[in-house]
Design a protein around this motif. Structure first.
Motif, PDB file in Angstrom:
ATOM      1  N   GLY A 199     -69.121-104.001  36.072  1.00 27.54           N
ATOM      2  CA  GLY A 199     -69.861-105.028  36.876  1.00 27.54           C
ATOM      3  C   GLY A 199     -71.101-104.580  37.527  1.00 27.54           C
ATOM      4  O   GLY A 199     -71.600-103.351  37.359  1.00 27.54           O
ATOM      5  N   THR A 200     -71.381-105.290  38.677  1.00 28.70           N
ATOM      6  CA  THR A 200     -72.742-105.139  39.586  1.00 28.70           C
ATOM      7  C   THR A 200     -72.346-104.405  40.713  1.00 28.70           C
ATOM      8  O   THR A 200     -71.304-104.824  41.495  1.00 28.70           O
ATOM      9  CB  THR A 200     -73.480-106.185  39.565  1.00 28.70           C
ATOM     10  OG1 THR A 200     -73.611-106.934  38.382  1.00 28.70           O
ATOM     11  CG2 THR A 200     -74.654-106.036  40.182  1.00 28.70           C
ATOM     12  N   TYR A 201     -72.937-103.247  41.235  1.00 28.10           N
ATOM     13  CA  TYR A 201     -72.667-102.590  42.374  1.00 28.10           C
ATOM     14  C   TYR A 201     -74.042-102.170  42.970  1.00 28.10           C
ATOM     15  O   TYR A 201     -75.032-102.341  42.414  1.00 28.10           O
ATOM     16  CB  TYR A 201     -71.912-101.458  42.060  1.00 28.10           C
ATOM     17  CG  TYR A 201     -70.511-101.437  41.443  1.00 28.10           C
ATOM     18  CD1 TYR A 201     -69.559-101.825  42.446  1.00 28.10           C
ATOM     19  CD2 TYR A 201     -70.186-101.704  40.114  1.00 28.10           C
ATOM     20  CE1 TYR A 201     -68.164-101.776  41.805  1.00 28.10           C
ATOM     21  CE2 TYR A 201     -69.015-102.131  39.689  1.00 28.10           C
ATOM     22  CZ  TYR A 201     -67.997-102.044  40.475  1.00 28.10           C
ATOM     23  OH  TYR A 201     -66.679-102.220  40.053  1.00 28.10           O
ATOM     24  N   VAL A 202     -73.696-101.978  44.449  1.00 33.52           N
ATOM     25  CA  VAL A 202     -74.772-101.167  45.211  1.00 33.52           C
ATOM     26  C   VAL A 202     -74.107 -99.885  45.729  1.00 33.52           C
ATOM     27  O   VAL A 202     -73.055 -99.864  46.006  1.00 33.52           O
ATOM     28  CB  VAL A 202     -74.976-102.178  46.445  1.00 33.52           C
ATOM     29  CG1 VAL A 202     -75.890-101.384  47.397  1.00 33.52           C
ATOM     30  CG2 VAL A 202     -75.543-103.522  46.070  1.00 33.52           C
ATOM     31  N   LEU A 203     -74.977 -99.083  45.322  1.00 31.60           N
ATOM     32  CA  LEU A 203     -74.745 -97.470  45.770  1.00 31.60           C
ATOM     33  C   LEU A 203     -75.286 -97.114  46.991  1.00 31.60           C
ATOM     34  O   LEU A 203     -76.692 -97.248  47.051  1.00 31.60           O
ATOM     35  CB  LEU A 203     -74.804 -96.502  44.700  1.00 31.60           C
ATOM     36  CG  LEU A 203     -73.892 -96.517  43.576  1.00 31.60           C
ATOM     37  CD1 LEU A 203     -74.132 -97.579  42.540  1.00 31.60           C
ATOM     38  CD2 LEU A 203     -74.020 -95.258  42.722  1.00 31.60           C
ATOM     39  N   THR A 204     -74.651 -96.600  47.946  1.00 29.97           N
ATOM     40  CA  THR A 204     -75.505 -96.145  49.190  1.00 29.97           C
ATOM     41  C   THR A 204     -74.981 -94.752  49.721  1.00 29.97           C
ATOM     42  O   THR A 204     -73.766 -94.492  49.325  1.00 29.97           O
ATOM     43  CB  THR A 204     -75.222 -97.257  50.320  1.00 29.97           C
ATOM     44  OG1 THR A 204     -74.044 -97.401  50.771  1.00 29.97           O
ATOM     45  CG2 THR A 204     -75.945 -98.542  49.844  1.00 29.97           C
ATOM     46  N   LEU A 260     -79.476 -96.675  46.634  1.00 24.22           N
ATOM     47  CA  LEU A 260     -79.874 -95.722  45.849  1.00 24.22           C
ATOM     48  C   LEU A 260     -80.487 -96.661  44.650  1.00 24.22           C
ATOM     49  O   LEU A 260     -79.711 -97.684  44.370  1.00 24.22           O
ATOM     50  CB  LEU A 260     -78.773 -94.885  45.144  1.00 24.22           C
ATOM     51  CG  LEU A 260     -78.803 -93.993  43.832  1.00 24.22           C
ATOM     52  CD1 LEU A 260     -79.789 -92.736  44.405  1.00 24.22           C
ATOM     53  CD2 LEU A 260     -77.569 -93.670  43.383  1.00 24.22           C
ATOM     54  N   GLY A 261     -81.684 -96.116  43.876  1.00 26.89           N
ATOM     55  CA  GLY A 261     -82.072 -97.021  42.906  1.00 26.89           C
ATOM     56  C   GLY A 261     -83.385 -96.603  42.347  1.00 26.89           C
ATOM     57  O   GLY A 261     -83.823 -95.456  42.641  1.00 26.89           O
ATOM     58  N   ILE A 289     -83.506 -92.154  46.361  1.00 24.48           N
ATOM     59  CA  ILE A 289     -82.619 -92.554  47.637  1.00 24.48           C
ATOM     60  C   ILE A 289     -83.658 -93.270  48.335  1.00 24.48           C
ATOM     61  O   ILE A 289     -84.834 -93.024  48.449  1.00 24.48           O
ATOM     62  CB  ILE A 289     -82.146 -91.041  48.159  1.00 24.48           C
ATOM     63  CG1 ILE A 289     -81.215 -91.757  49.358  1.00 24.48           C
ATOM     64  CG2 ILE A 289     -83.123 -90.266  48.761  1.00 24.48           C
ATOM     65  CD1 ILE A 289     -79.783 -92.252  49.375  1.00 24.48           C
ATOM     66  N   ARG A 290     -83.258 -94.130  49.238  1.00 29.00           N
ATOM     67  CA  ARG A 290     -83.895 -95.033  50.176  1.00 29.00           C
ATOM     68  C   ARG A 290     -84.916 -95.702  49.136  1.00 29.00           C
ATOM     69  O   ARG A 290     -86.154 -95.919  49.600  1.00 29.00           O
ATOM     70  CB  ARG A 290     -84.674 -94.289  51.232  1.00 29.00           C
ATOM     71  CG  ARG A 290     -85.238 -95.003  52.112  1.00 29.00           C
ATOM     72  CD  ARG A 290     -85.916 -94.198  53.248  1.00 29.00           C
ATOM     73  NE  ARG A 290     -84.918 -94.248  54.423  1.00 29.00           N
ATOM     74  CZ  ARG A 290     -85.093 -93.881  55.493  1.00 29.00           C
ATOM     75  NH1 ARG A 290     -86.336 -93.076  55.880  1.00 29.00           N
ATOM     76  NH2 ARG A 290     -84.261 -93.914  56.373  1.00 29.00           N
ATOM     77  N   THR A 291     -84.449 -96.310  48.221  1.00 34.01           N
ATOM     78  CA  THR A 291     -85.232 -97.330  47.398  1.00 34.01           C
ATOM     79  C   THR A 291     -85.923 -98.322  48.092  1.00 34.01           C
ATOM     80  O   THR A 291     -85.435 -98.901  48.938  1.00 34.01           O
ATOM     81  CB  THR A 291     -84.540 -97.763  46.250  1.00 34.01           C
ATOM     82  OG1 THR A 291     -85.473 -98.565  45.123  1.00 34.01           O
ATOM     83  CG2 THR A 291     -83.252 -98.695  46.579  1.00 34.01           C
ATOM     84  N   HIS A 343     -79.408-103.451  42.525  1.00 33.31           N
ATOM     85  CA  HIS A 343     -78.184-103.456  41.928  1.00 33.31           C
ATOM     86  C   HIS A 343     -78.187-102.551  40.796  1.00 33.31           C
ATOM     87  O   HIS A 343     -78.888-102.295  39.978  1.00 33.31           O
ATOM     88  CB  HIS A 343     -77.919-104.854  41.425  1.00 33.31           C
ATOM     89  CG  HIS A 343     -77.762-105.910  42.703  1.00 33.31           C
ATOM     90  ND1 HIS A 343     -77.881-107.300  42.450  1.00 33.31           N
ATOM     91  CD2 HIS A 343     -77.664-105.718  43.788  1.00 33.31           C
ATOM     92  CE1 HIS A 343     -77.750-107.991  43.643  1.00 33.31           C
ATOM     93  NE2 HIS A 343     -77.686-106.779  44.538  1.00 33.31           N
ATOM     94  N   TRP A 344     -76.911-102.192  40.460  1.00 36.00           N
ATOM     95  CA  TRP A 344     -76.411-101.157  39.356  1.00 36.00           C
ATOM     96  C   TRP A 344     -75.430-101.790  38.529  1.00 36.00           C
ATOM     97  O   TRP A 344     -74.484-102.345  39.259  1.00 36.00           O
ATOM     98  CB  TRP A 344     -75.793-100.046  39.725  1.00 36.00           C
ATOM     99  CG  TRP A 344     -76.790 -99.121  40.688  1.00 36.00           C
ATOM    100  CD1 TRP A 344     -77.104 -99.140  41.832  1.00 36.00           C
ATOM    101  CD2 TRP A 344     -77.413 -97.790  40.003  1.00 36.00           C
ATOM    102  NE1 TRP A 344     -78.197 -98.309  42.106  1.00 36.00           N
ATOM    103  CE2 TRP A 344     -78.212 -97.159  40.917  1.00 36.00           C
ATOM    104  CE3 TRP A 344     -77.308 -96.926  38.969  1.00 36.00           C
ATOM    105  CZ2 TRP A 344     -78.871 -96.097  41.113  1.00 36.00           C
ATOM    106  CZ3 TRP A 344     -77.906 -95.872  38.841  1.00 36.00           C
ATOM    107  CH2 TRP A 344     -78.651 -95.507  40.030  1.00 36.00           C
ATOM    108  N   THR A 345     -75.438-101.637  37.174  1.00 39.03           N
ATOM    109  CA  THR A 345     -74.468-102.073  36.396  1.00 39.03           C
ATOM    110  C   THR A 345     -73.714-100.639  36.115  1.00 39.03           C
ATOM    111  O   THR A 345     -74.206 -99.721  35.710  1.00 39.03           O
ATOM    112  CB  THR A 345     -74.701-102.605  35.147  1.00 39.03           C
ATOM    113  OG1 THR A 345     -75.595-103.751  35.324  1.00 39.03           O
ATOM    114  CG2 THR A 345     -73.689-102.998  34.408  1.00 39.03           C
TER     115      THR A 345
END
Length: 144
Positions: A101-106, A112-113, A129-131, A137-139
């Motif tokens: 699914g879709t996630y946010v990584l921090t 992160l992005g 880092i600090r996009t 969003h990440w898959t």
């Protein structure tokens, strides 16, 4: 591989994420270069390690910078995961709860992005880092 680890593939803005010259990058249009990551619980978050290595996704600090992939067992390689759901963000603490699914990584509340504005070229794009992306969003594809 520890029993709690999950094997995943990561995609940033739809592009597979891998490693190039010790940095995390995405490869638009080139899924063959995607890395498989072992995701394991660590210090209240998760560590992402390139499968079969000791190289982890590591933030070089809190300033906006490319994310490194190197051996690191410290806090710089611990990430928080939040699952994006219709009801909002849900923090993930148990690897068994992970689903494709879709996630946010921090890390330290810094997302992160990929860059919000980047070249349209098919060349590899850095993961930072600090996009500045407002929806970083990440898959995450769960393989095991």
């Amino acid at each position: 591989m520890p029993e709690n680890d999950r094997i995943v593939k990561l995609y940033a803005k739809g592009a597979p994420v891998g490693v190039l010259d010790g940095r995390a990058v995405c490869f638009p249009g080139d899924g063959r270069r995607a890395a498989e990551w072992a995701l394991s619980p660590a210090d209240g978050g998760f560590r992402l390690t390139v499968k079969g290595t000791e190289d982890t996704l590591t933030a070089p600090g809190t300033d906006r910078a490319p994310v490194l992939v190197r051996p690191d067992a410290g806090p710089a390689s611990v990430w928080r995961l939040q699952h994006v759901t219709p009801a909002g963000l849900a923090t993930v603490t148990d690897p068994a709860a992970l689903r494709t699914g879709t996630y946010v990584l921090t890390q330290n509340a810094l997302p992160l992005g990929r860059d919000l504005f980047e070249s349209p070229a098919a060349a590899p794009h850095p993961i930072v880092i600090r996009t500045d992306d407002r929806t970083p969003h990440w898959t995450m594809e769960i393989l095991l």
